[in-house]
Design an enzyme around this catalytic site. Structure first.
Site, PDB file in Angstrom:
ATOM      1  N   SER A  22      -8.081   2.975   4.326  1.00 38.89           N
ATOM      2  CA  SER A  22      -6.762   2.366   4.121  1.00 38.89           C
ATOM      3  C   SER A  22      -5.691   3.317   3.605  1.00 38.89           C
ATOM      4  O   SER A  22      -4.546   2.907   3.426  1.00 38.89           O
ATOM      5  CB  SER A  22      -6.875   1.164   3.175  1.00 38.89           C
ATOM      6  OG  SER A  22      -7.442   0.064   3.848  1.00 38.89           O
ATOM      7  N   LYS A  25      -2.511   3.327   5.619  1.00 36.59           N
ATOM      8  CA  LYS A  25      -1.348   2.462   5.385  1.00 36.59           C
ATOM      9  C   LYS A  25      -0.201   3.207   4.709  1.00 36.59           C
ATOM     10  O   LYS A  25       0.960   2.796   4.814  1.00 36.59           O
ATOM     11  CB  LYS A  25      -1.771   1.246   4.557  1.00 36.59           C
ATOM     12  CG  LYS A  25      -2.685   0.305   5.345  1.00 36.59           C
ATOM     13  CD  LYS A  25      -3.433  -0.663   4.454  1.00 36.59           C
ATOM     14  CE  LYS A  25      -4.394  -1.502   5.310  1.00 36.59           C
ATOM     15  NZ  LYS A  25      -5.569  -1.936   4.570  1.00 36.59           N
ATOM     16  N   SER A  77      -3.537  -4.016   0.117  1.00 30.09           N
ATOM     17  CA  SER A  77      -4.215  -3.319   1.212  1.00 30.09           C
ATOM     18  C   SER A  77      -4.534  -4.266   2.362  1.00 30.09           C
ATOM     19  O   SER A  77      -5.618  -4.199   2.960  1.00 30.09           O
ATOM     20  CB  SER A  77      -5.490  -2.616   0.720  1.00 30.09           C
ATOM     21  OG  SER A  77      -5.851  -1.558   1.592  1.00 30.09           O
TER      22      SER A  77
END
Length: 259
Positions: A22, A25, A77
């Site tokens: 993640s 992101k 997230s």
């Protein structure tokens, strides 16, 4: 190592190929902030955006602002939100409201890779906007540090990844307010000197952590830990204590990368 009035950096096994998870992101947020100026504009959630994993708090028919979407990606997230943002980013870049969701998402992911090239991230490849596991998804700590340094020039991003909690507002079919919290434990606990960061977690045991801190001397420090297994917070603290001269350099397993 580079020290002074700017960023402090350190490297160990920085070129080992790992999974970004993640941390992807963060790159998505950077590209959005390069592209979108009206962050209060609403974007919608469709059935095709739904996916498993973290931050699963949106429903088809919801709308939310770009600003709240960035918060939901960087704090909770949210994988669904990453799909929403990646798709709408692609529509904007294609300048084609008739593009299919798949076409738009593909264009959004292409923008992440284009930005990686622009930042000199030669070992990084993104295949989706959320960081979910894929055989071609790869990066290194050296590249993640380049991305993190770029992130420090975006005030909106710093505000999002530096918040412990935030009230997210959705409109559309089911309007509601939701309190979201960061996945970065030291930030949530109010640890002194922690300014922000992002986690990245996968079912295979990937436990990544990008942490933005400030030293007692007033210098900003960006530290990236890419690892499989272990306790990322304990190991990150060991790295930070070592940089501060409180510990001897820790022994890092061969499949771990600290940068």
């Amino acid at each position: 190592m580079k020290q002074g009035g700017g960023i402090t950096k350190t490297n160990k096994n920085g070129d080992a190929v790992m999974k970004p998870a993640s941390l992807t992101k963060v790159m998505l947020a950077i590209v959005v902030l390069d592209t979108v100026t009206a962050l209060d504009e609403q974007i919608d959630v469709i059935e095709g955006d739904l996916i498993g994993g973290s931050g699963n708090n949106l429903l088809p028919g919801d709308t939310l602002s770009w600003r709240d979407a960035l918060r939901n990606m960087l704090m909770a997230s949210s994988n669904v939100t990453a799909n929403v943002v990646g798709r709408h980013l692609g529509v904007r870049l294609l300048n084609d409201a008739q593009a299919t969701p798949a076409q738009a998402l593909q264009r959004g992911v292409q923008a992440l890779n284009d930005k990686a090239v622009a930042l000199g991230m030669t070992a990084t490849r993104f295949t989706n906007p959320s960081g979910l596991d894929h055989t071609d998804m790869r990066t290194t700590a050296t590249d993640m540090l380049k991305m993190g340094e770029a992130a420090l020039s975006y005030p909106e991003l710093l505000s999002a990844w530096g918040a412990a909690r935030y009230t997210l507002r959705t409109q559309g079919k089911t309007p509601r307010d939701m309190t979201i919290a960061t996945t970065v434990k030291p930030l949530l606990e109010g640890q002194q000197g922690v300014l922000g960061g992002k986690t990245g977690t996968l079912p295979d045991g990937t436990l990544n952590l990008m942490l933005h801190t400030r030293t007692q001397e007033g210098n900003d420090r960006l530290t990236v830990l890419l690892q499989v297994g272990g306790d990322r917070y304990t190991e990150m603290q060991q790295v930070l204590d070592t940089l501060d001269g409180k510990l001897k350099a820790p022994t890092v397993p061969a499949d771990d990368t600290v940068h």
